[in-house]
Design a protein around this motif. Structure first.
Motif, short mmCIF file in Angstrom:
data_model
loop_
_atom_site.label_atom_id
_atom_site.label_comp_id
_atom_site.label_asym_id
_atom_site.label_seq_id
_atom_site.Cartn_x
_atom_site.Cartn_y
_atom_site.Cartn_z
N PRO A 90 2.55 -6.18 1.19
CA PRO A 90 3.58 -5.88 2.20
C PRO A 90 3.84 -4.38 2.30
CG PRO A 90 4.30 -7.64 0.71
CD PRO A 90 3.06 -7.04 0.12
N ALA A 91 3.69 -3.82 3.52
CA ALA A 91 3.79 -2.36 3.71
C ALA A 91 5.18 -1.84 3.40
CB ALA A 91 3.41 -2.03 5.15
N ASP A 92 6.21 -2.69 3.50
CA ASP A 92 7.56 -2.21 3.21
C ASP A 92 7.89 -2.27 1.72
OD1 ASP A 92 7.45 -4.96 3.25
OD2 ASP A 92 9.50 -5.20 3.96
N GLU A 93 6.99 -2.82 0.90
CA GLU A 93 7.25 -2.92 -0.54
C GLU A 93 6.35 -2.01 -1.36
OE1 GLU A 93 7.07 -6.99 -1.87
OE2 GLU A 93 8.18 -7.67 -0.10
N TRP A 94 5.25 -1.54 -0.76
CA TRP A 94 4.25 -0.78 -1.51
C TRP A 94 3.91 0.51 -0.78
CZ3 TRP A 94 2.93 -2.18 -6.32
CH2 TRP A 94 3.23 -3.48 -6.70
N LYS A 95 3.84 1.59 -1.55
CA LYS A 95 3.51 2.90 -0.98
C LYS A 95 2.15 3.35 -1.51
CE LYS A 95 5.22 7.61 -1.21
NZ LYS A 95 6.03 8.47 -2.05
N VAL A 119 7.70 0.35 -3.91
CA VAL A 119 8.73 1.20 -3.31
C VAL A 119 10.06 0.92 -3.99
CG1 VAL A 119 10.01 1.66 -1.20
CG2 VAL A 119 7.56 1.23 -1.08
#
Ligand SMILES: NC(=O)c1ccc[n+]([C@@H]2O[C@H](COP(=O)([O-])OP(=O)(O)OC[C@H]3O[C@@H](n4cnc5c(N)ncnc54)[C@H](OP(=O)(O)O)[C@@H]3O)[C@@H](O)[C@H]2O)c1
Length: 119
Positions: A90-95, A119
Motif C-alpha cells: 500500500p503506497a500510503d503505508e510504505w515509503k 510510513v
C-alpha cells in the motif's frame, strides 16, 4: 519461512543462519526449527536478532502489517505458470527509500532492488 518455501529450497536449509519454518502439519524437517504459529516463532527469537521473513506468499501476506522494512527484488517478467505473488504494497503505508534498477540484457529481464520503510 513457510513450510512450502522450505520444501522449494534446492539445497535444503540455508547456510549460516537460523532456519525457522512455520508449519501446522510437520513436527520436524531437517536442519531447521519448526514453529506451529507466527506468534510462537517470534517468541523464539530474541530482541537482538534481526528477523527476516523470506516467503512464501502466505507468510508475506500474514506478516506485512508487522514488518518494518521491505527489501524487494522486483523482476520485470512473470512466468506464465506463476501461482504465488507478493501482496500489494500500500503506497500510503510504505515509503520507497532506495531503488537500484538494472536494464535487461541478453537473457536476463530487467530488475530492481527496492527498499521501503513503514510510513
Ligand atoms: N521469489 C521469491 O522471493 C520467493 C520467496 C519465497 C517463496 N517463493 C515461492 O513461493 C512458493 C511458496 O509460497 P506459498 O504461499 O505457497 O507457501 P509458504 O508461505 O511458503 O508456506 C505455506 C505453509 O506455511 C505454513 N504456515 C503459513 N503460515 C503459518 C502460520 N501462521 N502458522 C503455522 N504454519 C503456517 C503452512 O504449512 P503447513 O501446511 O505444513 O501447516 C502453510 O501451508 C514456492 O513456490 C516458493 O518457491 C518465492
Amino acid at each position: 519461512m513457510g513450510r512450502r518455501t522450505f520444501e522449494s529450497l534446492p539445497g535444503g536449509a540455508l547456510p549460516n543462519r537460523r532456519n525457522i519454518v512455520l508449519s501446522r502439519t510437520q513436527p520436524s524437517l531437517s536442519d531447521c526449527e519448526i514453529f506451529p504459529s507466527l506468534e510462537h516463532a517470534l517468541e523464539g527469537c530474541s530482541h537482538e536478532e534481526d528477523v527476516f521473513i523470506i516467503g512464501g506468499a502466505t507468510l508475506y501476506a500474514e506478516t506485512l502489517p508487522q514488518a518494518h522494512r521491505l527489501y524487494i527484488t522486483q523482476i520485470d517478467d512473470m512466468p506464465a505458470q506463476a501461482d504465488a505473488f507478493f501482496p500489494l504494497i500500500p503506497a500510503d503505508e510504505w515509503k520507497k527509500v532506495h531503488e537500484e534498477r538494472y536494464a535487461p540484457s541478453e537473457n536476463i529481464p530487467g530488475y530492481a532492488f527496492i527498499d521501503y520503510i513503514k510510513v
